[in-house]
Design a protein around this motif. Sequence first.
Motif, short mmCIF file in Angstrom:
data_model
loop_
_atom_site.label_atom_id
_atom_site.label_comp_id
_atom_site.label_asym_id
_atom_site.label_seq_id
_atom_site.Cartn_x
_atom_site.Cartn_y
_atom_site.Cartn_z
N VAL D 157 0.84 -1.20 0.00
CA VAL D 157 0.00 0.00 0.00
C VAL D 157 0.88 1.25 0.00
O VAL D 157 0.65 2.19 -0.78
CB VAL D 157 -0.95 0.01 1.21
CG1 VAL D 157 -1.61 1.38 1.38
CG2 VAL D 157 -2.02 -1.06 1.04
N ALA D 158 1.88 1.28 0.85
CA ALA D 158 2.73 2.47 0.94
C ALA D 158 3.39 2.76 -0.41
O ALA D 158 3.45 3.90 -0.87
CB ALA D 158 3.79 2.29 2.02
N ARG D 159 3.88 1.69 -1.06
CA ARG D 159 4.54 1.88 -2.35
C ARG D 159 3.54 2.37 -3.39
O ARG D 159 3.79 3.28 -4.16
CB ARG D 159 5.18 0.57 -2.81
CG ARG D 159 6.16 0.76 -3.97
CD ARG D 159 6.79 -0.57 -4.39
NE ARG D 159 7.10 -1.42 -3.26
CZ ARG D 159 6.51 -2.58 -2.99
NH1 ARG D 159 5.55 -3.04 -3.78
NH2 ARG D 159 6.85 -3.29 -1.92
N SER D 160 2.37 1.76 -3.38
CA SER D 160 1.33 2.12 -4.34
C SER D 160 0.88 3.57 -4.14
O SER D 160 0.71 4.33 -5.10
CB SER D 160 0.16 1.15 -4.17
OG SER D 160 -0.78 1.33 -5.18
N GLU D 161 0.74 3.97 -2.90
CA GLU D 161 0.39 5.37 -2.62
C GLU D 161 1.47 6.30 -3.16
O GLU D 161 1.17 7.33 -3.78
CB GLU D 161 0.28 5.61 -1.10
CG GLU D 161 -0.77 4.79 -0.39
CD GLU D 161 -2.09 5.52 -0.25
OE1 GLU D 161 -2.30 6.54 -0.94
OE2 GLU D 161 -2.92 5.05 0.54
N PHE D 162 2.71 5.91 -2.92
CA PHE D 162 3.80 6.79 -3.36
C PHE D 162 3.80 6.92 -4.88
O PHE D 162 4.10 7.98 -5.43
CB PHE D 162 5.14 6.25 -2.86
CG PHE D 162 6.27 7.22 -3.09
CD1 PHE D 162 6.40 8.37 -2.33
CD2 PHE D 162 7.21 7.00 -4.11
CE1 PHE D 162 7.43 9.27 -2.55
CE2 PHE D 162 8.24 7.90 -4.33
CZ PHE D 162 8.36 9.03 -3.55
N GLU D 163 3.46 5.83 -5.55
CA GLU D 163 3.41 5.88 -7.01
C GLU D 163 2.26 6.76 -7.52
O GLU D 163 2.26 7.17 -8.67
CB GLU D 163 3.28 4.46 -7.59
CG GLU D 163 4.60 3.69 -7.54
CD GLU D 163 4.40 2.18 -7.65
OE1 GLU D 163 3.24 1.75 -7.86
OE2 GLU D 163 5.41 1.45 -7.52
N HIS D 164 1.29 6.99 -6.68
CA HIS D 164 0.16 7.85 -7.06
C HIS D 164 0.14 9.12 -6.22
O HIS D 164 -0.91 9.63 -5.85
CB HIS D 164 -1.16 7.10 -6.89
CG HIS D 164 -1.29 5.93 -7.81
ND1 HIS D 164 -0.64 4.73 -7.58
CD2 HIS D 164 -1.95 5.78 -9.00
CE1 HIS D 164 -0.92 3.89 -8.56
NE2 HIS D 164 -1.70 4.49 -9.43
N SER D 165 1.30 9.63 -5.93
CA SER D 165 1.40 10.71 -4.95
C SER D 165 1.43 12.10 -5.55
O SER D 165 1.72 13.07 -4.85
CB SER D 165 2.66 10.50 -4.10
OG SER D 165 3.81 10.62 -4.92
N ALA D 166 1.15 12.22 -6.85
CA ALA D 166 1.33 13.52 -7.51
C ALA D 166 0.57 14.63 -6.81
O ALA D 166 1.11 15.72 -6.57
CB ALA D 166 0.91 13.43 -8.98
#
Lengths: 308, 308, 308, 308
Positions: D157-166
């Motif tokens: 989840v943390a990684r996925s959030e970071f990838e959508h963090s714009a």
Amino acid sequence: MAANINNHMLESILEQVRPLLGQGKVADYIPALASVDGNKLGIAICTVDGQRFQAGDATERFSIQSISKVLSLVAAMRQYDEDEIWQRVGKDPSGQPFNSLLQLEIEQGKPRNPFINAGALVVCDMLQSRLSAPRQRMLEIVRQLCGVADIAYDATVARSEFEHSARNAAIAWLMKSFGNFHNDVSTVLQNYFHYCALRMNCVELASTFLFLADQGRAPHLSTAVVTPLQARQINALMATSGMYQNAGEFAWRVGLPAKSGVGGGIVAIVPHEMAIAVWSPELDATGNSLAGIAVLEQLSQRLGRSVY
Amino acid sequence: MAANINNHMLESILEQVRPLLGQGKVADYIPALASVDGNKLGIAICTVDGQRFQAGDATERFSIQSISKVLSLVAAMRQYDEDEIWQRVGKDPSGQPFNSLLQLEIEQGKPRNPFINAGALVVCDMLQSRLSAPRQRMLEIVRQLCGVADIAYDATVARSEFEHSARNAAIAWLMKSFGNFHNDVSTVLQNYFHYCALRMNCVELASTFLFLADQGRAPHLSTAVVTPLQARQINALMATSGMYQNAGEFAWRVGLPAKSGVGGGIVAIVPHEMAIAVWSPELDATGNSLAGIAVLEQLSQRLGRSVY
Amino acid sequence: MAANINNHMLESILEQVRPLLGQGKVADYIPALASVDGNKLGIAICTVDGQRFQAGDATERFSIQSISKVLSLVAAMRQYDEDEIWQRVGKDPSGQPFNSLLQLEIEQGKPRNPFINAGALVVCDMLQSRLSAPRQRMLEIVRQLCGVADIAYDATVARSEFEHSARNAAIAWLMKSFGNFHNDVSTVLQNYFHYCALRMNCVELASTFLFLADQGRAPHLSTAVVTPLQARQINALMATSGMYQNAGEFAWRVGLPAKSGVGGGIVAIVPHEMAIAVWSPELDATGNSLAGIAVLEQLSQRLGRSVY
Amino acid sequence: MAANINNHMLESILEQVRPLLGQGKVADYIPALASVDGNKLGIAICTVDGQRFQAGDATERFSIQSISKVLSLVAAMRQYDEDEIWQRVGKDPSGQPFNSLLQLEIEQGKPRNPFINAGALVVCDMLQSRLSAPRQRMLEIVRQLCGVADIAYDATVARSEFEHSARNAAIAWLMKSFGNFHNDVSTVLQNYFHYCALRMNCVELASTFLFLADQGRAPHLSTAVVTPLQARQINALMATSGMYQNAGEFAWRVGLPAKSGVGGGIVAIVPHEMAIAVWSPELDATGNSLAGIAVLEQLSQRLGRSVY
């Protein structure tokens, strides 16, 4: 056609306007700009029939800043089909300060036009996608248009801009969140700030932008820079969105397509006749050269060359 | 100078554009406008050297709506010093829908320009302060400019507008709260809606607005309508704010100062040459005549008369 | 339950807070409010078990202003089904100044809550639709709740408010343009300003609002004012939207449902225990009584009566 | 005090609410959240006198998301003086969506409260400045509060959030442009997304947040988590800003301080009595658990435990 222009007349206009120096404010958001001498004042004109005029500090280079937004748009129009560009950026005045995020959020990441920061960043993002070395390529384009081999980026200004780039980074990331920014933010910002950090003087600017007065043709180049229609369109865009929030007031006073930069430069076009570049570093409240506008107003009145 | 214009050419443009009919939407916020036949399409041109051209439904009258905002501004410029006007209304594009209150609240009751509703209402408020019978006076001005004695208000439209005037009343009251509206709201709204309800046809409109193409002079009048400078300034304002939020797109496609109305009319100016009036009732999303813009785009291309 | 309250304690709180007098600013948008003595400071408490406490200027009447918005909501909740009310006005904090049109335009004429001006105007519009003499009826309600026969409107304040009503007229007309205002704007504004112009003192206010602390029951009335659920709901609304933009800060400092007015009054509720009214005319930047909040903060701390 | 609570009663509430499942929408902006089973429904309660109740999926862990914003605020309140925190973030409801930049630009980079994204990012920026290993430290705090050693971040989840963090990057950069963000944006975003990616179940959440119901004390810890005043203040902040734009509606229906997350969890506090955690992944239009709110509404009604 420009029979009544001469250097003496330009000098007389500069003298008339010079009392305004001291009433504006040199851009101070980065040290490299803040240190510019506010008393500089210069003008240069290139006509489509090959004449050159100049007065004042016309051969001293300065940071062209947002004037480069026209050049990056031109570069993009040479790389992309019309539809590809205009689905990502609009053509209408924003009615907002040049670096605002308000409208960009409401309009879901599509900037109003290519001459506000958001729009120029989208254009730079497009160039990054298609050009292998966008910074080098822009230098080549400008040197070619201008016919001057040593046009260069001011590395100090570019670095300083990058160090103060938080607002533009926010704009780029916001567009990325809406899918309207494809490349690495930092890379594109670096390109963008380099374009802004181009150092040119009035003579070089007038020469570079002459193609917009001459239906897309640069006199010393064998191929057209843009088509006659594109030249007209770019002029139209400058007329409605080239002077930040002040497009209407500028049209009222001067009546020429123009693009300004916070370095104090303004390029104006008299279609079919000439390109004009003025420079005076002190800015008015909307970020346009205060004395520069006054010079253009005088010139436009004396020549009777408002397009309206 | 307009050697290549003739009625046949105008008819050919109308035919080329006619397939667009059906793609827009007739204004329907009041019944009197909603009932207009969407298939109407007309054009008329008056040149400064006295020629007249027309095609299609050029002699059928329609509600000129916001085109009247130019006429009320002209009337105000004849009654007030420049400073008196422009301290109460700006000259820059709004970047907002024509009837928005957002910007007006943020900018403390000073409208961006005289061609959005708020700005036109301020202008009407100014006329109410100086003219003894502003509605009758406007009729006289228009009849005189146009040279047609039976130009009149459409009382049904004016009444219907007044019955649906809540949004404009909100705008006027908001300006009043900031001290930028001096007269009775209801009275000024009545004037405003009457001006919008002027019924004119394309031939009459082109004739009326010819002074803007001819440095402020109307051919049949002994005194100038406005000064050459004022004519140029009004054209500049139309170029940057005359087409609602679409000023940039319109400049890009057509490249002429113009003012549109939700009745489907558009008046465009080729400075020093001609005034053009087109009419097609169906509107695009921003409230401009969809086919009308296309007609002007064709005409501008064929004549090569973009100002840019 | 309120064993530790007594008049001496209230007096001691007033003394502790009195140094703040001079740091705020009496409302000055109408002369009738601007002339109030800024040094006034009073408090009164009514408990559900029948005790009464007071200190300072607790028996001097002042203009209750927006505190009346709770009373008009109560009146509407007695006339309308829940759904009828809440489809026309929301229940959430606005995050905007109390008289802003921005949000109202974006959210198409539905005010965020009944305690900002727009929301209270919708409530007054609803009362106008159902009550034959809404102004007289409100007087009856207040006199009944309060048990004081001579509660009255301050005609001077009401008239003065109406003469400065442009902003509220704009709000009402904007809602009308969205179909969320049904009656004559002027009539409803008159009612609204009369409610705001109610003159009451702290003792009367604490007595009037006791029903919100006592599950909807007023001790001297045979029938409930509102249901226990409704009393709880109104308190919830005051807790989240009763202090203009300052609801969060007030909850942090005081922790009680409350409603303030620009006359300097604040009514606060300790559910199941007591109603408190404070008065100090000087306001902070958000329009709440500066010293009044400080008094409530002291009281809440000493009593340990934050609801959180 | 909680005599009338028991597991059977909680099960009965879940059954009553279960028909709502299917009416909301599981968060789908990242795949790791989109794949959660929308039919999950659980509740757990911890009382200050040591009782534990639970029903449904109360022991299944989920992503606590914005509930972590309370934990990071608590961590900051233990590291910073009050003034240091509240000069950088406000305490008032925003009236805007949780991830909006509009207000943040207008209010020059100071977020309205610590429970919108901008505010939580400022808090995380503060933690980054003072803690040597903020991610590890947060884990320790939560494990300690909860008394469960294996609480962990969901790395996917943390990684996925970071990838959508714009969007969050845009918010952070905008605050940096106003000087209200001091550390590396990427580092702080990583911390922020890890906090959001904490996996906990209802039982663990109720246990963790019990200190807010018990004046800052956690039963199994020898030292207070926060002071009684701070516990009250945090509850106040949750009551006015804990449910995104829906604080008023939630106070009206439920009447308890609460904080929600887009993972479908909500933590609610009955001061002096209990902490409640509910979980149902489907969200309403404002991003709060649709069935979760309904469960809390039922519970609040049956217990008579609204604070208002």
